[in-house]
Design a protein around this motif. Sequence first.
Motif: not given
Length: 524
Positions: A165-174, A176-189
């Motif tokens: 996503l970074q290589a495609a020009g997506v801003a860092a916060p977006a 991070l949220f799009s790429a790592l958020g869904p993977s972190l969610l199951p462990g978080l819950l």
Amino acid sequence: MRFQAAPALGLLLPALVFLPLVALLPGAVHGGGWPLIAAFGMAALQPSFTPALVANAFHGIAITLAIALWSWLLSMAIGLIAAVFSSPTVTTALWGCRWPAHWLRRLLAIPRSLHELLWGLILLQLIGLHPAVAVLAIAIPYGALVARVLSDQLESLDQKPFQALQAAGVAAPAALFSALGPSLLPGLLSYGGYRFECALRSATLLGVFGLGGIGADLRLSLQSLQFNEAWTSLWALALVMFSLEQLIALWRGRCVQGRHLLILLGCLLLLLFPAANLLDLQWQVLLNPWRLLPADQLFQLQGWWQPWPQLISSTVLLTITAALAAFAATPLLLLLICPWPWLQLLLRAFGLFARLMPPPLTALLLLFVLKPGLLPAAIALAFHNAGILGRLFLEGLESQDPRPEQALWAAGVPRRRALLMARFNGLATSYMAYGAYRADVILRETVVVGLVGVGGLGAVLLEALSSFAWAELLPVLVVYALLTLLGEELADRYRRSLLFNHTQLGGVSTPQLELLPRGVPGPA
């Protein structure tokens, strides 16, 4: 398939600690309290059902649950925010440097180095007696613990989607949220559910020391020898804890989807306001000027003149003894009763009682028949933590494939040896890794049994806080924090060596290897 007994023997070797404990028992026993112990046991079958007492018990349970809910939510919010900014991946993406994450991780080690009881007693001196004290006392160290675990999970996630996503020009916060958020969610819950169980136990413990809830009722009932009333509270607490464990297990077993999260958030919002009203939470009290501790007494040099070798050695000896006994109790008992599977129900019931009984109250009961000292303190800590470790161990066994054990039975291998070689072997590494975590927790918990004559840093801390001996407070706090941080570092190194050796032997190379089933990745 080839089986090796060596990893499974690592589960049983700590049971050797029971030999000196049993040897010390005859000299520690006094004969005056056995009728009281018998009366306490018999009262379990005859709890008091006086309407006023039952209503008071459930009121105490409601207060404890309200404290646990608010402290849990605050700790998860603090932990999630702190985890994001203590992740080198995040700070590198946002600011191009890793040092802010490293410094924040070191800073977060300070609040988690002190037990929530110490936070409660310190905040009690600064704020006064208020329900917010109990909430903050749990939320502060728990938030640091959550930050540590979630930050490690963030670092262990696959970074390739984020990099794409970074290589495609997506801003860092977006990105991070799009790429790592869904993977972190199951462990978080999953981890969040486990932390709520821990918050409920901590809220009960704080009640024992006068910060409200069912713990206060339990202590008063036991001190006044009203065992029937004590069991009314214990049965109510057992019902709530068992129901909570089953609900969390059901939640972890379901596939987490968006609608599930919306249902969870809706339920939490509906519970927050009644919980705040029940506790009479007035957060503006935190904006009032805090009562400062007397600096002229707090920083006196004579407070540093303590018998440190004796205090530290007593604390370390208590930790090691309780940790080894708690670790080995369930595997040893399960190996003894395995020819009679129906006894596992009794073992589970005993484990539930161990989890809901705060260590100070167990130590108080033991003082009916044992002299004050190391023995009752070690047994009380081991008993409580054996209930926690035992539940995880039994769940781990249930999640394993039973076919290797059945194949060994069919080949004529005795039942105990088959259990040891097949199922214990499969769980040995992850259980020992979690045992290292738990030893670190037990080191912090030594403070809660400091009043039974065991000595050590915990006893000096509680005495200094209760007698306003400010000159002794700061030095002992510093030494206690350093000792717990050293224990945490040693536990982490031992855990990493276990996981590395397991990988070298052909095990699964994944950060989740250290976790026991149902997503329990950190200390309680």
